[in-house]
Design a protein around this motif. Sequence first.
Motif, PDB file in Angstrom:
ATOM      1  N   GLY A 288      -5.114 -22.341  40.710  1.00 44.28           N
ATOM      2  CA  GLY A 288      -6.285 -23.138  41.061  1.00 44.28           C
ATOM      3  C   GLY A 288      -7.541 -22.452  40.569  1.00 44.28           C
ATOM      4  N   PHE A 289      -8.679 -23.119  40.731  1.00 44.41           N
ATOM      5  CA  PHE A 289      -9.918 -22.640  40.123  1.00 44.41           C
ATOM      6  C   PHE A 289     -11.055 -22.493  41.127  1.00 44.41           C
ATOM      7  CE2 PHE A 289      -7.344 -25.051  37.199  1.00 44.41           C
ATOM      8  CZ  PHE A 289      -7.171 -24.146  36.174  1.00 44.41           C
ATOM      9  N   GLY A 290     -10.730 -22.488  42.413  1.00 46.65           N
ATOM     10  CA  GLY A 290     -11.764 -22.301  43.416  1.00 46.65           C
ATOM     11  C   GLY A 290     -12.702 -23.483  43.548  1.00 46.65           C
ATOM     12  N   ASP A 291     -12.281 -24.654  43.053  1.00 43.95           N
ATOM     13  CA  ASP A 291     -13.102 -25.854  43.116  1.00 43.95           C
ATOM     14  C   ASP A 291     -12.295 -26.947  43.810  1.00 43.95           C
ATOM     15  OD1 ASP A 291     -14.561 -28.177  42.721  1.00 43.95           O
ATOM     16  OD2 ASP A 291     -15.196 -27.615  40.695  1.00 43.95           O
ATOM     17  N   ASP A 310       9.443 -20.024  48.494  1.00 47.54           N
ATOM     18  CA  ASP A 310       8.555 -18.875  48.640  1.00 47.54           C
ATOM     19  C   ASP A 310       7.421 -19.069  47.648  1.00 47.54           C
ATOM     20  OD1 ASP A 310      10.151 -17.701  50.574  1.00 47.54           O
ATOM     21  OD2 ASP A 310      11.343 -16.589  49.126  1.00 47.54           O
ATOM     22  N   HIS A 311       6.242 -19.391  48.160  1.00 46.99           N
ATOM     23  CA  HIS A 311       5.158 -19.898  47.326  1.00 46.99           C
ATOM     24  C   HIS A 311       4.057 -18.862  47.134  1.00 46.99           C
ATOM     25  CE1 HIS A 311       3.030 -23.087  45.320  1.00 46.99           C
ATOM     26  NE2 HIS A 311       1.989 -22.992  46.119  1.00 46.99           N
ATOM     27  N   GLN A 312       3.518 -18.801  45.899  1.00 44.58           N
ATOM     28  CA  GLN A 312       2.435 -17.873  45.571  1.00 44.58           C
ATOM     29  C   GLN A 312       1.351 -18.619  44.799  1.00 44.58           C
ATOM     30  OE1 GLN A 312       3.705 -14.272  43.592  1.00 44.58           O
ATOM     31  NE2 GLN A 312       1.637 -13.740  42.926  1.00 44.58           N
ATOM     32  N   GLU A 313       0.082 -18.306  45.115  1.00 44.38           N
ATOM     33  CA  GLU A 313      -1.035 -18.968  44.445  1.00 44.38           C
ATOM     34  C   GLU A 313      -1.858 -17.973  43.637  1.00 44.38           C
ATOM     35  OE1 GLU A 313      -1.626 -22.448  47.837  1.00 44.38           O
ATOM     36  OE2 GLU A 313      -3.083 -20.799  47.695  1.00 44.38           O
ATOM     37  N   VAL A 314      -2.410 -18.467  42.538  1.00 42.61           N
ATOM     38  CA  VAL A 314      -3.230 -17.657  41.642  1.00 42.61           C
ATOM     39  C   VAL A 314      -4.577 -18.348  41.472  1.00 42.61           C
ATOM     40  CG1 VAL A 314      -3.459 -16.708  39.322  1.00 42.61           C
ATOM     41  CG2 VAL A 314      -1.203 -16.825  40.407  1.00 42.61           C
ATOM     42  N   LEU A 315      -5.661 -17.609  41.647  1.00 42.22           N
ATOM     43  CA  LEU A 315      -7.004 -18.159  41.502  1.00 42.22           C
ATOM     44  C   LEU A 315      -7.570 -17.738  40.149  1.00 42.22           C
ATOM     45  CD1 LEU A 315      -9.108 -19.827  43.057  1.00 42.22           C
ATOM     46  CD2 LEU A 315     -10.114 -17.667  43.833  1.00 42.22           C
ATOM     47  N   VAL A 316      -8.040 -18.711  39.367  1.00 42.31           N
ATOM     48  CA  VAL A 316      -8.598 -18.471  38.042  1.00 42.31           C
ATOM     49  C   VAL A 316     -10.092 -18.773  38.082  1.00 42.31           C
ATOM     50  CG1 VAL A 316      -8.451 -19.050  35.597  1.00 42.31           C
ATOM     51  CG2 VAL A 316      -6.401 -19.158  37.024  1.00 42.31           C
ATOM     52  N   ARG A 317     -10.895 -17.865  37.528  1.00 44.12           N
ATOM     53  CA  ARG A 317     -12.352 -18.039  37.542  1.00 44.12           C
ATOM     54  C   ARG A 317     -12.908 -18.046  36.127  1.00 44.12           C
ATOM     55  NH1 ARG A 317     -13.894 -17.862  42.686  1.00 44.12           N
ATOM     56  NH2 ARG A 317     -12.621 -16.707  44.201  1.00 44.12           N
ATOM     57  N   ALA A 539      -3.682 -36.153  38.275  1.00 45.86           N
ATOM     58  CA  ALA A 539      -4.862 -35.297  38.101  1.00 45.86           C
ATOM     59  C   ALA A 539      -4.735 -34.395  36.886  1.00 45.86           C
ATOM     60  CB  ALA A 539      -5.069 -34.448  39.350  1.00 45.86           C
ATOM     61  N   GLY A 540      -3.549 -33.833  36.640  1.00 45.93           N
ATOM     62  CA  GLY A 540      -3.414 -32.881  35.543  1.00 45.93           C
ATOM     63  C   GLY A 540      -3.916 -31.518  35.966  1.00 45.93           C
ATOM     64  N   PHE A 541      -3.851 -30.579  35.029  1.00 47.49           N
ATOM     65  CA  PHE A 541      -4.248 -29.202  35.281  1.00 47.49           C
ATOM     66  C   PHE A 541      -5.737 -29.091  34.981  1.00 47.49           C
ATOM     67  CE2 PHE A 541      -1.790 -24.921  34.918  1.00 47.49           C
ATOM     68  CZ  PHE A 541      -2.344 -24.529  36.107  1.00 47.49           C
ATOM     69  N   ARG A 542      -6.575 -29.463  35.939  1.00 47.21           N
ATOM     70  CA  ARG A 542      -8.003 -29.589  35.702  1.00 47.21           C
ATOM     71  C   ARG A 542      -8.722 -28.256  35.805  1.00 47.21           C
ATOM     72  NH1 ARG A 542     -10.711 -33.078  33.308  1.00 47.21           N
ATOM     73  NH2 ARG A 542     -12.428 -32.906  34.760  1.00 47.21           N
ATOM     74  N   VAL A 543      -9.548 -27.975  34.814  1.00 46.83           N
ATOM     75  CA  VAL A 543     -10.385 -26.779  34.794  1.00 46.83           C
ATOM     76  C   VAL A 543     -11.845 -27.236  34.825  1.00 46.83           C
ATOM     77  CG1 VAL A 543     -10.992 -24.706  33.502  1.00 46.83           C
ATOM     78  CG2 VAL A 543      -8.653 -25.591  33.406  1.00 46.83           C
ATOM     79  N   PRO A 544     -12.681 -26.690  35.695  1.00 46.78           N
ATOM     80  CA  PRO A 544     -14.061 -27.175  35.845  1.00 46.78           C
ATOM     81  C   PRO A 544     -14.993 -26.711  34.726  1.00 46.78           C
ATOM     82  CG  PRO A 544     -13.667 -25.353  37.354  1.00 46.78           C
ATOM     83  CD  PRO A 544     -12.339 -25.661  36.704  1.00 46.78           C
ATOM     84  N   LEU A 545     -14.627 -27.007  33.481  1.00 49.95           N
ATOM     85  CA  LEU A 545     -15.431 -26.566  32.342  1.00 49.95           C
ATOM     86  C   LEU A 545     -16.776 -27.271  32.271  1.00 49.95           C
ATOM     87  CD1 LEU A 545     -12.943 -26.214  29.368  1.00 49.95           C
ATOM     88  CD2 LEU A 545     -14.196 -24.409  30.523  1.00 49.95           C
ATOM     89  N   ARG A 546     -16.831 -28.499  32.728  1.00 47.56           N
ATOM     90  CA  ARG A 546     -18.096 -29.239  32.669  1.00 47.56           C
ATOM     91  C   ARG A 546     -19.224 -28.417  33.280  1.00 47.56           C
ATOM     92  NH1 ARG A 546     -18.208 -34.350  36.411  1.00 47.56           N
ATOM     93  NH2 ARG A 546     -17.835 -32.635  37.867  1.00 47.56           N
ATOM     94  N   ASP A 547     -18.965 -27.850  34.455  1.00 51.66           N
ATOM     95  CA  ASP A 547     -19.990 -27.060  35.130  1.00 51.66           C
ATOM     96  C   ASP A 547     -20.112 -25.669  34.520  1.00 51.66           C
ATOM     97  OD1 ASP A 547     -20.384 -29.207  36.863  1.00 51.66           O
ATOM     98  OD2 ASP A 547     -18.847 -28.490  38.236  1.00 51.66           O
ATOM     99  N   TRP A 548     -18.997 -25.076  34.115  1.00 53.08           N
ATOM    100  CA  TRP A 548     -19.044 -23.729  33.549  1.00 53.08           C
ATOM    101  C   TRP A 548     -19.849 -23.674  32.258  1.00 53.08           C
ATOM    102  CZ3 TRP A 548     -13.230 -21.931  34.240  1.00 53.08           C
ATOM    103  CH2 TRP A 548     -12.999 -21.719  35.598  1.00 53.08           C
ATOM    104  N   PHE A 549     -19.769 -24.757  31.438  1.00 49.78           N
ATOM    105  CA  PHE A 549     -20.546 -24.782  30.207  1.00 49.78           C
ATOM    106  C   PHE A 549     -22.038 -24.986  30.469  1.00 49.78           C
ATOM    107  CE2 PHE A 549     -16.642 -26.080  27.579  1.00 49.78           C
ATOM    108  CZ  PHE A 549     -16.501 -24.800  27.077  1.00 49.78           C
ATOM    109  N   ARG A 550     -22.381 -25.287  31.717  1.00 48.42           N
ATOM    110  CA  ARG A 550     -23.794 -25.385  32.093  1.00 48.42           C
ATOM    111  C   ARG A 550     -24.237 -24.179  32.904  1.00 48.42           C
ATOM    112  NH1 ARG A 550     -22.656 -31.492  33.982  1.00 48.42           N
ATOM    113  NH2 ARG A 550     -22.815 -32.529  31.947  1.00 48.42           N
ATOM    114  N   SER A 551     -23.304 -23.246  33.141  1.00 52.95           N
ATOM    115  CA  SER A 551     -23.656 -22.089  33.961  1.00 52.95           C
ATOM    116  C   SER A 551     -23.028 -20.816  33.381  1.00 52.95           C
ATOM    117  CB  SER A 551     -23.200 -22.315  35.404  1.00 52.95           C
ATOM    118  OG  SER A 551     -21.814 -22.621  35.467  1.00 52.95           O
ATOM    119  N   ASP A 552     -21.867 -20.414  33.893  1.00 51.67           N
ATOM    120  CA  ASP A 552     -21.268 -19.136  33.513  1.00 51.67           C
ATOM    121  C   ASP A 552     -21.031 -18.994  32.004  1.00 51.67           C
ATOM    122  OD1 ASP A 552     -19.906 -17.960  36.381  1.00 51.67           O
ATOM    123  OD2 ASP A 552     -20.328 -20.086  36.277  1.00 51.67           O
ATOM    124  N   LEU A 553     -20.627 -20.060  31.338  1.00 55.75           N
ATOM    125  CA  LEU A 553     -20.280 -19.990  29.913  1.00 55.75           C
ATOM    126  C   LEU A 553     -21.370 -20.560  29.010  1.00 55.75           C
ATOM    127  CD1 LEU A 553     -16.517 -21.092  30.083  1.00 55.75           C
ATOM    128  CD2 LEU A 553     -17.444 -18.778  30.026  1.00 55.75           C
TER     129      LEU A 553
END
Length: 627
Positions: A288-291, A310-317, A539-553
């Motif tokens: 997931g992406f914290g969004d 037995d489930h494990q989650e990974v956060l991507v930023r 939904a698909g594997f959604r990455v919040p690039l729309r906002d990242w390209f206006r901020s972090d990236l």
Amino acid sequence: MCGIAGIQRFDGAPVDPRVLAAMARTLAHRGPDDHGVWRQGSTGLAHTRLSIIDLAGSRQPMASATGRWVISFNGEIFNYRALRADLSYPFHTNGDTEVILAGVSRHGIGFVDSLVGQFAFALHDRDTGTTHLVRDRLGVLPLYYAHTPGQLVFGSEIKALFPAMGVQPEVDPASLDSYLAGRSVPAPDTLFAGINKLPAGHRAEVTRDGRVTVTRYWWPSAEDPPGQWTPESAVAAVDEGVTTAVKSALVADVPVGAYLSGGVDSSLIVAKAAELQPGHRVRTFAAGFGDPRTDEFRWARQVSQHVGTDHQEVLVRAADFESLWSELTYHRDAPVSEPADIAVFRLAQAARQSVRVVLSGEGGDELFAGYPKYALARSVATVGRLPAPIRAGVAGMLDHRLPDRMSRARIALRAAAAGTPSERHRTWFAPFTSSERQELLGGPPDTRRTRALPEGDVIRQMLLADLDGWLPDNLLERGDRMSMAASLELRPPLLDHRLVELAFRLPSALKVRHGVTKWVLKEVARRYLPTEIVDRKKAGFRVPLRDWFRSDLRDSMWDRLTGTDSFVAQTFDRRAVRALLERHESGRFNEESRIWTLMSLEVWHETFFGTATTPGLSAVSNRVGQP
């Protein structure tokens, strides 16, 4: 899975063992457990191994009992035990590699038709001097080659060819249009001039004097006659087919886990895997992406609880994208085509800590018509019968006026405006339309590499075209590279070729039924999963690039695409690129897909060719040990 590489010289000169060793070093991540080389005269093979079956044996390259055949094999043959039982052969190992040698020794190269699994291998015939290159039916595993008058070199990844080529590769400008149209380059081409990839379901025969013949050995069967399938019989057959495929994909001598997004495909695979292993808790992994607007953690958790994993989650930023982009481009040998590629790698890293093999859900949409475009296909095709100037005029007027929330309508509008059925199909997934590519490239798009659509109704056409291009050239290439970068084997059970053949025998009306996409597979899933999982919006594997390209990236975006050393700025129309970035920054439009496409191309060029501020191909050559 493993890494393979090799050389066949046509001038009679011996293969340099140092070059073979350097080729193998480029593939160490694909096979950290063992490595080996074999050479005789003008032919040499290299291998790196990730041990999955017959852990203590099956070293490669491996020779047949008589010594005639030598193989370097990447992959898994799921039916190797059944094949072995029918072969009279003096076996010395308990693995699948020797089964291929035994079968070819008895039946010739046509034995590949008997294999169930995922594979890419080189098989050398010492009697004739011929080398066979073979890639599995769906293209789950890759195989690249470069053919010159003096030699043919090949490998699991493009970078494995560099030590043997003797010249620095160059960008293939003719492939840029294909890349802009699909974020990847369809086989047999690549973005590197002179380097090809063997298409899925094909094999190549390389003679000792340098002749190369590439032939297709598999393609899905024709659709069954009308009336043969009822909805009930189709659901029953697909249910049985998925069970068989998952059971085959569980064959291993090491722990097997599964990716779990909470979507229909991965959830069904996990449910089947759990059912087939009573008393064993499947390990599952989600990213997931914290969004909360894009994350699917809650759906994955619900399936995990329902099935009992037995489930494990990974956060991507966003920081992961900057730190990993170049490294994963190096592993991909191409622009990172999807933002989710980086999340898949982080997922693979996490999974590798507890398992060596993971099951994934690739293929469900391309077999059973899961994308929204399939539901819209007939309507758009009908609109496509209107005169081209009318379609183009309406699309041009509306395209830049539709807001972000109407992105799907915008894609459908672009597809309807395409000039030909083939271009219409490309446009569904295309970041840039034909006219936009023409503006960027400063000339008409290259149509020489546009594939004709296959026979069938419009939905079947789209499915077959995606099976032939989008799936192997994009999704499966991503899956292989991102998992192998973490030394993890990826298996997509839905792409078992027996299930694929069944899927293409079914009529399109059972895939898109009453406006519901992927109907037949969803009805199978309904037997094992909660209704809200089956019926929720895709939904698909959604990455919040729309906002990242206006901020972090944002700063990285402007520097990479408009800077003085930018390959994109030097190659494409600068005004068109700047206009694209400004549109996105306005906040009224979402251009993340197009920006990502250009950014990934720029990072690829930085990684392999360099700029004033990046090391480029010379550093890549040093990294892979070029002599």
